[in-house]
Design a protein around this motif. Structure first.
Motif, PDB file in Angstrom:
ATOM      1  N   MET A 166       2.036 -21.586  42.001  1.00 40.46           N
ATOM      2  CA  MET A 166       2.366 -20.185  41.775  1.00 40.46           C
ATOM      3  C   MET A 166       3.850 -19.984  42.042  1.00 40.46           C
ATOM      4  O   MET A 166       4.364 -20.386  43.072  1.00 40.46           O
ATOM      5  N   GLU A 167       4.564 -19.371  41.102  1.00 41.56           N
ATOM      6  CA  GLU A 167       5.989 -19.138  41.283  1.00 41.56           C
ATOM      7  C   GLU A 167       6.203 -18.061  42.333  1.00 41.56           C
ATOM      8  O   GLU A 167       5.289 -17.410  42.791  1.00 41.56           O
ATOM      9  N   GLY A 168       7.500 -17.865  42.718  1.00 42.79           N
ATOM     10  CA  GLY A 168       7.794 -16.893  43.754  1.00 42.79           C
ATOM     11  C   GLY A 168       8.781 -15.829  43.315  1.00 42.79           C
ATOM     12  O   GLY A 168       9.335 -15.882  42.218  1.00 42.79           O
ATOM     13  N   PHE A 169       8.970 -14.845  44.194  1.00 45.94           N
ATOM     14  CA  PHE A 169      10.017 -13.846  44.038  1.00 45.94           C
ATOM     15  C   PHE A 169      11.132 -14.230  44.999  1.00 45.94           C
ATOM     16  O   PHE A 169      10.866 -14.555  46.161  1.00 45.94           O
ATOM     17  N   PHE A 170      12.374 -14.175  44.533  1.00 49.54           N
ATOM     18  CA  PHE A 170      13.493 -14.595  45.358  1.00 49.54           C
ATOM     19  C   PHE A 170      14.547 -13.503  45.428  1.00 49.54           C
ATOM     20  O   PHE A 170      14.734 -12.737  44.487  1.00 49.54           O
ATOM     21  N   LEU A 171      15.246 -13.472  46.551  1.00 47.90           N
ATOM     22  CA  LEU A 171      16.285 -12.468  46.755  1.00 47.90           C
ATOM     23  C   LEU A 171      17.364 -13.081  47.634  1.00 47.90           C
ATOM     24  O   LEU A 171      17.073 -13.612  48.706  1.00 47.90           O
ATOM     25  N   GLY A 172      18.620 -13.020  47.149  1.00 40.15           N
ATOM     26  CA  GLY A 172      19.738 -13.487  47.961  1.00 40.15           C
ATOM     27  C   GLY A 172      20.201 -12.378  48.890  1.00 40.15           C
ATOM     28  O   GLY A 172      20.150 -11.200  48.543  1.00 40.15           O
ATOM     29  N   ARG A 173      20.674 -12.772  50.087  1.00 39.84           N
ATOM     30  CA  ARG A 173      21.121 -11.782  51.067  1.00 39.84           C
ATOM     31  C   ARG A 173      22.303 -12.364  51.834  1.00 39.84           C
ATOM     32  O   ARG A 173      22.165 -13.393  52.490  1.00 39.84           O
ATOM     33  N   GLN A 174      23.470 -11.726  51.732  1.00 35.83           N
ATOM     34  CA  GLN A 174      24.648 -12.219  52.455  1.00 35.83           C
ATOM     35  C   GLN A 174      25.115 -11.163  53.460  1.00 35.83           C
ATOM     36  O   GLN A 174      25.308  -9.995  53.103  1.00 35.83           O
ATOM     37  N   PRO A 175      25.332 -11.559  54.722  1.00 35.47           N
ATOM     38  CA  PRO A 175      25.733 -10.592  55.744  1.00 35.47           C
ATOM     39  C   PRO A 175      27.124 -10.004  55.491  1.00 35.47           C
ATOM     40  O   PRO A 175      28.020 -10.674  54.971  1.00 35.47           O
ATOM     41  N   ILE A 176      27.293  -8.742  55.883  1.00 31.80           N
ATOM     42  CA  ILE A 176      28.592  -8.066  55.909  1.00 31.80           C
ATOM     43  C   ILE A 176      28.819  -7.664  57.361  1.00 31.80           C
ATOM     44  O   ILE A 176      27.951  -7.024  57.979  1.00 31.80           O
ATOM     45  N   LEU A 177      29.978  -8.076  57.923  1.00 36.25           N
ATOM     46  CA  LEU A 177      30.244  -7.900  59.351  1.00 36.25           C
ATOM     47  C   LEU A 177      31.385  -6.917  59.584  1.00 36.25           C
ATOM     48  O   LEU A 177      32.219  -6.692  58.699  1.00 36.25           O
ATOM     49  N   ASP A 178      31.436  -6.356  60.815  1.00 33.46           N
ATOM     50  CA  ASP A 178      32.573  -5.502  61.168  1.00 33.46           C
ATOM     51  C   ASP A 178      33.646  -6.337  61.874  1.00 33.46           C
ATOM     52  O   ASP A 178      33.546  -7.565  61.951  1.00 33.46           O
ATOM     53  N   ARG A 179      34.664  -5.685  62.424  1.00 34.14           N
ATOM     54  CA  ARG A 179      35.792  -6.398  63.053  1.00 34.14           C
ATOM     55  C   ARG A 179      35.366  -7.186  64.294  1.00 34.14           C
ATOM     56  O   ARG A 179      36.046  -8.138  64.697  1.00 34.14           O
ATOM     57  N   ASN A 180      34.246  -6.780  64.905  1.00 34.35           N
ATOM     58  CA  ASN A 180      33.750  -7.502  66.085  1.00 34.35           C
ATOM     59  C   ASN A 180      32.649  -8.501  65.736  1.00 34.35           C
ATOM     60  O   ASN A 180      31.931  -8.970  66.607  1.00 34.35           O
ATOM     61  N   GLN A 181      32.530  -8.772  64.439  1.00 31.01           N
ATOM     62  CA  GLN A 181      31.509  -9.685  63.901  1.00 31.01           C
ATOM     63  C   GLN A 181      30.087  -9.197  64.187  1.00 31.01           C
ATOM     64  O   GLN A 181      29.139  -9.995  64.288  1.00 31.01           O
ATOM     65  N   ASN A 182      29.916  -7.878  64.278  1.00 32.61           N
ATOM     66  CA  ASN A 182      28.571  -7.298  64.324  1.00 32.61           C
ATOM     67  C   ASN A 182      28.074  -7.105  62.896  1.00 32.61           C
ATOM     68  O   ASN A 182      28.849  -6.742  62.007  1.00 32.61           O
ATOM     69  N   LEU A 183      26.774  -7.327  62.685  1.00 32.39           N
ATOM     70  CA  LEU A 183      26.177  -7.144  61.366  1.00 32.39           C
ATOM     71  C   LEU A 183      26.104  -5.652  61.039  1.00 32.39           C
ATOM     72  O   LEU A 183      25.551  -4.876  61.809  1.00 32.39           O
ATOM     73  N   VAL A 184      26.681  -5.249  59.899  1.00 36.29           N
ATOM     74  CA  VAL A 184      26.627  -3.826  59.518  1.00 36.29           C
ATOM     75  C   VAL A 184      25.907  -3.589  58.190  1.00 36.29           C
ATOM     76  O   VAL A 184      25.473  -2.476  57.895  1.00 36.29           O
ATOM     77  N   ALA A 185      25.767  -4.637  57.372  1.00 37.47           N
ATOM     78  CA  ALA A 185      25.106  -4.477  56.065  1.00 37.47           C
ATOM     79  C   ALA A 185      24.802  -5.859  55.492  1.00 37.47           C
ATOM     80  O   ALA A 185      25.219  -6.885  56.034  1.00 37.47           O
ATOM     81  N   PHE A 186      24.050  -5.852  54.376  1.00 35.25           N
ATOM     82  CA  PHE A 186      23.825  -7.071  53.597  1.00 35.25           C
ATOM     83  C   PHE A 186      24.167  -6.776  52.145  1.00 35.25           C
ATOM     84  O   PHE A 186      23.891  -5.671  51.659  1.00 35.25           O
ATOM     85  N   GLU A 187      24.738  -7.753  51.455  1.00 35.13           N
ATOM     86  CA  GLU A 187      24.767  -7.642  49.999  1.00 35.13           C
ATOM     87  C   GLU A 187      23.506  -8.308  49.482  1.00 35.13           C
ATOM     88  O   GLU A 187      23.177  -9.437  49.869  1.00 35.13           O
ATOM     89  N   LEU A 188      22.771  -7.602  48.609  1.00 41.57           N
ATOM     90  CA  LEU A 188      21.539  -8.151  48.025  1.00 41.57           C
ATOM     91  C   LEU A 188      21.877  -8.730  46.665  1.00 41.57           C
ATOM     92  O   LEU A 188      22.500  -8.068  45.829  1.00 41.57           O
ATOM     93  N   LEU A 189      21.466  -9.971  46.434  1.00 43.91           N
ATOM     94  CA  LEU A 189      21.899 -10.731  45.257  1.00 43.91           C
ATOM     95  C   LEU A 189      20.706 -11.228  44.445  1.00 43.91           C
ATOM     96  O   LEU A 189      19.680 -11.623  45.010  1.00 43.91           O
ATOM     97  N   PHE A 190      20.863 -11.233  43.134  1.00 45.81           N
ATOM     98  CA  PHE A 190      19.833 -11.763  42.236  1.00 45.81           C
ATOM     99  C   PHE A 190      19.758 -13.278  42.394  1.00 45.81           C
ATOM    100  O   PHE A 190      20.781 -13.970  42.352  1.00 45.81           O
ATOM    101  N   ARG A 191      18.551 -13.790  42.595  1.00 46.01           N
ATOM    102  CA  ARG A 191      18.332 -15.243  42.652  1.00 46.01           C
ATOM    103  C   ARG A 191      17.057 -15.582  41.885  1.00 46.01           C
ATOM    104  O   ARG A 191      16.067 -14.868  41.966  1.00 46.01           O
ATOM    105  N   GLN A 192      17.108 -16.717  41.163  1.00 51.60           N
ATOM    106  CA  GLN A 192      15.931 -17.160  40.395  1.00 51.60           C
ATOM    107  C   GLN A 192      15.170 -18.276  41.094  1.00 51.60           C
ATOM    108  O   GLN A 192      14.007 -18.515  40.810  1.00 51.60           O
TER     109      GLN A 192
END
Length: 412
Positions: free
Chosen positions: A1-27
């Motif tokens: 059975m195939e799957g659903f995929f989603l790319g996710r790359q962290p976006i950090l602030d000046r103190n390297q705290n996680l503030v967001a993710f970019e969501l990316l198309f992946r096959q």
């Protein structure tokens, strides 16, 4: 059975705290980049996979998600499926800036949506046109020499925008961007995109088209609900979507009809349209034996509940949902506890699915014993239930099988 995929790359602030993710198309699960032929289809995949397949809380937590928004997506009703508090819509500098597009972006901004301008490398007329709309500018630092980057930052600082350093790949680049006053950072120096995945239980396009026709036309809620009952996987996705976009509801969603009413016809129409971009054309749909068994279980549970409480429609609906959800752990390849958690279903349904406890759990146990042909167990449970004979169970089983065969013929 195939799957659903989603790319996710962290976006950090000046103190390297996680503030967001970019969501990316992946096959594929191990894709570092994706080959994108159609921007709208790619964005539709990202939205469906984030909200329905993986669950937006699992993907983002308390962070925002940056999502590529091509003009077609921005101009469409699909945007309204995305709560403004969850997303930042990324515009490309190459976008065609028409009066209609600018007006639409202004409307969305007034509704609370935030925009980012993606991969900027220089000031030009088009960037200046788009700057009043955006709250974040993503600067592609990999493409610029130090003096070019410094000049661009000076020009951008004239605008009330946050600066995000994109494609930061070395410590030197990070240090330089810190000195220039960038507030956010994204790139391989911090983290490569992670690919999230879940096994695929994908509704077929013909059924989606039929459903869309009902939703857009004069079909009443009962008809729409009936079509959902033909699609156990689709019913699951509907409840996931409603729980994702309507978190904080005072009551838990306990039936297909309830989910449809909470979502509303217009939102339902948009969601089904979005699903059409992502449906797998080669999907075998109801010919899949698990799907057929799940649908038969749902119908049999509903008929047993009707025999027990003929005037309690809510109880019958809950019984149907327990039946079709009872095999989704096998269908999706994930633990039943995860399904129960993600759907946020009421306790009596959870206990039935997890432990076969309570009235609904007992009725599910009866159906499973019936599937295995365990006559002694069947008779024992029928005595405990006290409202159904063996011959009556055989009669309603034939009704459930006939119903399942009919919807199998329609779907195929």
């Amino acid at each position: 059975m195939e799957g659903f995929f989603l790319g996710r790359q962290p976006i950090l602030d000046r103190n390297q705290n996680l503030v967001a993710f970019e969501l990316l198309f992946r096959q594929e699960e191990y894709d570092e980049k994706a080959s994108i032929i159609n921007d709208l289809s790619a964005s539709a995949n990202v939205i469906i996979n984030a909200y329905c397949q993986l669950g937006i809380q699992n993907v983002l937590g308390k962070q925002r998600g940056f999502i590529n928004a091509d003009p077609e997506l921005v101009m469409s009703d699909i945007i309204s499926l995305l709560p403004s508090k969850h997303v930042v819509l990324e515009l490309k500098e190459t976008v065609a800036v028409t009066a209609d597009f600018m007006r639409r972006c202004s409307e969305l901004k007034q509704k609370g949506y935030q925009f980012a301008l993606d991969s900027v490398v220089a000031m030009n007329e088009k960037v200046e046109q788009l700057l009043p709309l955006v709250s974040v500018v993503k600067v592609n630092v990999l493409e610029l020499e130090k003096n070019e980057l410094s000049k661009l930052v000076t020009e951008l600082n004239r605008w009330p925008v946050l600066l995000l350093a994109l494609k930061v790949e070395t410590r030197e680049q990070e240090s330089n961007c810190m000195q220039l006053g960038f507030q956010m950072f994204q790139g391989f120096y911090f983290a490569k995109p992670e690919v999230l995945s879940v096994k695929r239980a994908d509704p077929g396009k013909l059924s989606l088209l039929k459903l869309l026709t009902l939703v857009m036309g004069d079909g009443d809620i009962e008809e729409i609900e009936k079509e959902f009952k033909h699609q156990p996987g689709l019913s699951y996705n509907l409840m996931r979507m409603v729980n994702s976009v309507a978190s904080g509801l005072p009551q838990k969603i306990n039936s297909i009809k309830h989910a449809i009413m909470i979502m509303g016809r217009k939102q339902l129409q948009r969601w089904v349209q979005l699903l059409l971009y992502t449906a797998d054309q080669s999907n075998e749909n109801m010919s899949n034996a698990l799907m057929q068994t799940a649908a038969a279980r749902g119908k049999l549970m509903e008929l047993i509940a009707t025999a027990e409480r003929p005037h309690d429609k809510n109880h019958q609906e809950r019984a149907f949902m327990v039946g079709i959800l009872s095999l989704l752990n096998v269908l999706l390849g994930i633990e039943m506890q995860q399904i129960v958690d993600k759907l946020g279903i009421p306790d009596d349904m959870s206990q039935a699915l997890l432990n076969r406890e309570g009235r609904l759990g007992q009725e599910l146990k009866l159906i499973e014993a019936n599937e295995r042909g365990e006559v002694a167990v069947i008779q024992l449970i029928l005595v405990e239930l006290g409202f159904l004979s063996l011959s009556e169970l055989a009669d309603i089983e034939m009704q459930a099988i006939g119903w399942t065969n009919r919807i199998g013929e329609v779907a195929n």
